[in-house]
Write a protein that holds these residues in place. Structure first.
Motif, PDB file in Angstrom:
ATOM      1  N   SER A 148      11.723  -7.276   2.410  1.00 57.70           N
ATOM      2  CA  SER A 148      11.751  -8.095   1.827  1.00 57.70           C
ATOM      3  C   SER A 148      12.159  -9.634   2.644  1.00 57.70           C
ATOM      4  O   SER A 148      11.395 -10.888   1.797  1.00 57.70           O
ATOM      5  N   MET A 149      11.794  -9.808   3.584  1.00 57.53           N
ATOM      6  CA  MET A 149      11.562 -10.539   4.914  1.00 57.53           C
ATOM      7  C   MET A 149      10.545 -11.375   4.544  1.00 57.53           C
ATOM      8  O   MET A 149       9.864 -11.886   4.960  1.00 57.53           O
ATOM      9  N   GLU A 150       9.725 -10.647   4.638  1.00 55.92           N
ATOM     10  CA  GLU A 150       7.577 -10.939   4.439  1.00 55.92           C
ATOM     11  C   GLU A 150       6.896  -9.604   3.018  1.00 55.92           C
ATOM     12  O   GLU A 150       5.826 -10.260   2.575  1.00 55.92           O
ATOM     13  N   MET A 151       8.572 -10.021   2.196  1.00 58.79           N
ATOM     14  CA  MET A 151       7.408 -10.111   0.550  1.00 58.79           C
ATOM     15  C   MET A 151       7.486 -11.392   0.253  1.00 58.79           C
ATOM     16  O   MET A 151       9.014 -12.160   0.130  1.00 58.79           O
ATOM     17  N   GLN A 152       7.135 -11.536  -1.233  1.00 60.36           N
ATOM     18  CA  GLN A 152       7.451 -12.448  -2.150  1.00 60.36           C
ATOM     19  C   GLN A 152       8.394 -11.782  -3.457  1.00 60.36           C
ATOM     20  O   GLN A 152       8.531 -10.945  -3.001  1.00 60.36           O
ATOM     21  N   ILE A 153       9.365 -12.398  -3.822  1.00 67.88           N
ATOM     22  CA  ILE A 153       9.990 -12.413  -4.678  1.00 67.88           C
ATOM     23  C   ILE A 153       9.951 -11.236  -6.188  1.00 67.88           C
ATOM     24  O   ILE A 153      10.463 -10.281  -5.837  1.00 67.88           O
ATOM     25  N   ASP A 154       8.878 -11.150  -6.673  1.00 66.04           N
ATOM     26  CA  ASP A 154       7.748 -10.415  -7.939  1.00 66.04           C
ATOM     27  C   ASP A 154       7.796  -8.923  -6.765  1.00 66.04           C
ATOM     28  O   ASP A 154       7.610  -7.617  -7.147  1.00 66.04           O
ATOM     29  N   GLU A 155       7.264  -8.960  -5.608  1.00 65.91           N
ATOM     30  CA  GLU A 155       7.098  -7.674  -5.270  1.00 65.91           C
ATOM     31  C   GLU A 155       8.449  -7.293  -4.002  1.00 65.91           C
ATOM     32  O   GLU A 155       8.394  -5.750  -4.622  1.00 65.91           O
ATOM     33  N   THR A 156       9.429  -8.217  -3.807  1.00 73.13           N
ATOM     34  CA  THR A 156      10.622  -7.266  -3.425  1.00 73.13           C
ATOM     35  C   THR A 156      11.316  -6.253  -4.681  1.00 73.13           C
ATOM     36  O   THR A 156      12.177  -5.488  -4.937  1.00 73.13           O
ATOM     37  N   PHE A 157      11.152  -7.137  -5.832  1.00 74.04           N
ATOM     38  CA  PHE A 157      11.555  -6.198  -7.132  1.00 74.04           C
ATOM     39  C   PHE A 157      11.234  -5.414  -7.207  1.00 74.04           C
ATOM     40  O   PHE A 157      11.696  -4.263  -8.322  1.00 74.04           O
ATOM     41  N   HIS A 158       9.501  -5.528  -7.286  1.00 73.78           N
ATOM     42  CA  HIS A 158       8.686  -4.117  -7.416  1.00 73.78           C
ATOM     43  C   HIS A 158       9.139  -3.532  -6.523  1.00 73.78           C
ATOM     44  O   HIS A 158       8.975  -1.724  -6.729  1.00 73.78           O
TER      45      HIS A 158
END
Length: 351
Positions: A148-158
Motif C-alpha cells: 500500500s506504500m506504493e499504491m493508490q487507495i483504490d489499488e490498495t482496496f483491490h
C-alpha cells in the motif's frame, strides 16, 4: 451462581436496551448497559456451544465455540462499517487477535495451571495452527501494508479484495483438511479425555438458545455502535482503543468464558482450539468477509492496519507459537501471555 447472575442480566438488560434505544437515554449510560447485555447473552452462547462441543468432540466443539463467539464480533463490525467506522473495525480485528492469543489463551493457561501443574494438548494441531497463524497474520496482513506504500487507495482496496478471496478459500480448505480428509489421522492421547460427560442442554435446546441469543445480540450491537462517538468523547478514548480493547473484549466474551471453563476442566484441546481457532477464523474468515461486505457501503475496508497494530499482532503470534509448540502448558506460560497483553493494552490506551 454465575449462571443466575447472567440470567438476571439478560432478563433486565434486554428490556433496558430496548427501552433505552426508544427513549433516547444517556448514551454513556446505555454503553454500559449494552456491553453487559452482550456479555451476558454471550455467556448463553458459550454454554450452548459447550453442550454441542460435548456431543461433537473437541475439534468440532472448538470450531463451534469460535464460530458463534466470532458471530458477535462480526455483527458489531458490520454495524460499525455501516456507520463508516472503519478504524474501529480494523482495531477490533486487531483486538480480537490479541485478545484470543494473549488474553484468552493466557487466562486459560493460568487458571488451568493453578489447578493442574501440567496440561497437555494435541501437539500436531498446535503445529498445524502455527503455520496458519504465520500465514494469516504475517503474510496476509503485512503484505497489504507493504504494497500500500506504493499504491493508490483504490489499488490498495483491490489488493485487499484479492487477498480476502484467497484467505476465505484457504480457510475453507483448512476446515476440509482438519474435519474431513485428515480427521483422526493426527491423534493424541489427550483426545480421549472426558468422552462421556453429559451436556447441560440437549442439541435442539442448545441450537434454539444460540439462535435466540444471536438475534438479541444483533439488535443490541446496532445500538452499541451508535454510542461509540459519545463515549470516546466523554472518557477521552480514541477509536483505536475502543476497537482494540473494549469492542474486542465485549465481542469475544463467549469464547473467553468457554475457553477458561474448558481449561479449568483440563479440556485443553478444546481450550486451545477456541483461542487459536478463533484467531484463525478472525484473520482468515471474519476480516476478509468484512472487506467484501464493505463493498455494499460508502466506506470501503482495506486490510491496512497501523504499524502498532501490525507489530502487536506479529509479536502475539510468535509468542503464542513459542509457548504452544511443545504441546503442554502451565500457569507461568499463561502469566507470560497475560503480561504481554497488559503491556500492549497500556500502549494502545496511551497512543
Amino acid at each position: 451462581m454465575i449462571n443466575r447472575l447472567f440470567f438476571m442480566l439478560v432478563l433486565v438488560g434486554v428490556p433496558l436496551s430496548v427501552a433505552g434505544s426508544l427513549l433516547h437515554w444517556s448514551q454513556t449510560l446505555m454503553f454500559g448497559v449494552y456491553c453487559l447485555t452482550i456479555v451476558s447473552l454471550a455467556s448463553y452462547m458459550g454454554r450452548a456451544t459447550e453442550s454441542l462441543a460435548i456431543v461433537s468432540g473437541p475439534r468440532i466443539g472448538g470450531l463451534l465455540n469460535a464460530t458463534f463467539g466470532n458471530a458477535v464480533e462480526l455483527i458489531i463490525s458490520i454495524f460499525a462499517l455501516k456507520e463508516g467506522l472503519t478504524e474501529v473495525v480494523l482495531a477490533s480485528l486487531t483486538g480480537s487477535v490479541l485478545g484470543n492469543l494473549l488474553l484468552v489463551a493466557g487466562l486459560s493457561f493460568f487458571i488451568g495451571g493453578l489447578k493442574f501443574k501440567r496440561q497437555e494438548f494435541n501437539v500436531y494441531d498446535a503445529r498445524h495452527n502455527s503455520g496458519l497463524l504465520i500465514f494469516a497474520v504475517i503474510v496476509a496482513f503485512v503484505i497489504p501494508e507493504v504494497f500500500s506504500m506504493e499504491m493508490q487507495i483504490d489499488e490498495t482496496f483491490h489488493l485487499s479484495v484479492g487477498i480476502s478471496v484467497i484467505l476465505i478459500a484457504l480457510y475453507l480448505a483448512a476446515l476440509f483438511f482438519k474435519l474431513v480428509t485428515h480427521r483422526g489421522v493426527y491423534q493424541h492421547k489427550t483426545d480421549e479425555v472426558e468422552e462421556h460427560e453429559e451436556p447441560e442442554w440437549g442439541k435442539g435446546k442448545a441450537l434454539g438458545i444460540l439462535a435466540a441469543a444471536t438475534v438479541a445480540v444483533a439488535y443490541v450491537s446496532e445500538s452499541l455502535v451508535h454510542t461509540f462517538e459519545t463515549v470516546a468523547h466523554s472518557f477521552g478514548w480514541t477509536e483505536l482503543f475502543i476497537g482494540v480493547i473494549i469492542v474486542a473484549i465485549v465481542g469475544n466474551a463467549a469464547e473467553h468464558a468457554s475457553a477458561i471453563i474448558m481449561a479449568y476442566k483440563n479440556k485443553m484441546n478444546i481450550a486451545v482450539e477456541i483461542a487459536v481457532g478463533s484467531t484463525l477464523q478472525i484473520a482468515m474468515f471474519v476480516a476478509p468477509v468484512l472487506v467484501l461486505i464493505s463493498l455494499l457501503f460508502a466506506d470501503r475496508l482495506p486490510l491496512v492496519f497501523t504499524m502498532p497494530e501490525l507489530i502487536s499482532m506479529v509479536t502475539a503470534v510468535f509468542l503464542t507459537i513459542t509457548l504452544t509448540s511443545d504441546g503442554d502448558t502451565n500457569w507461568f506460560e499463561g502469566l507470560t501471555l497475560l503480561a504481554a497483553y497488559l503491556i500492549m493494552g497500556i500502549g494502545f490506551y496511551l497512543l
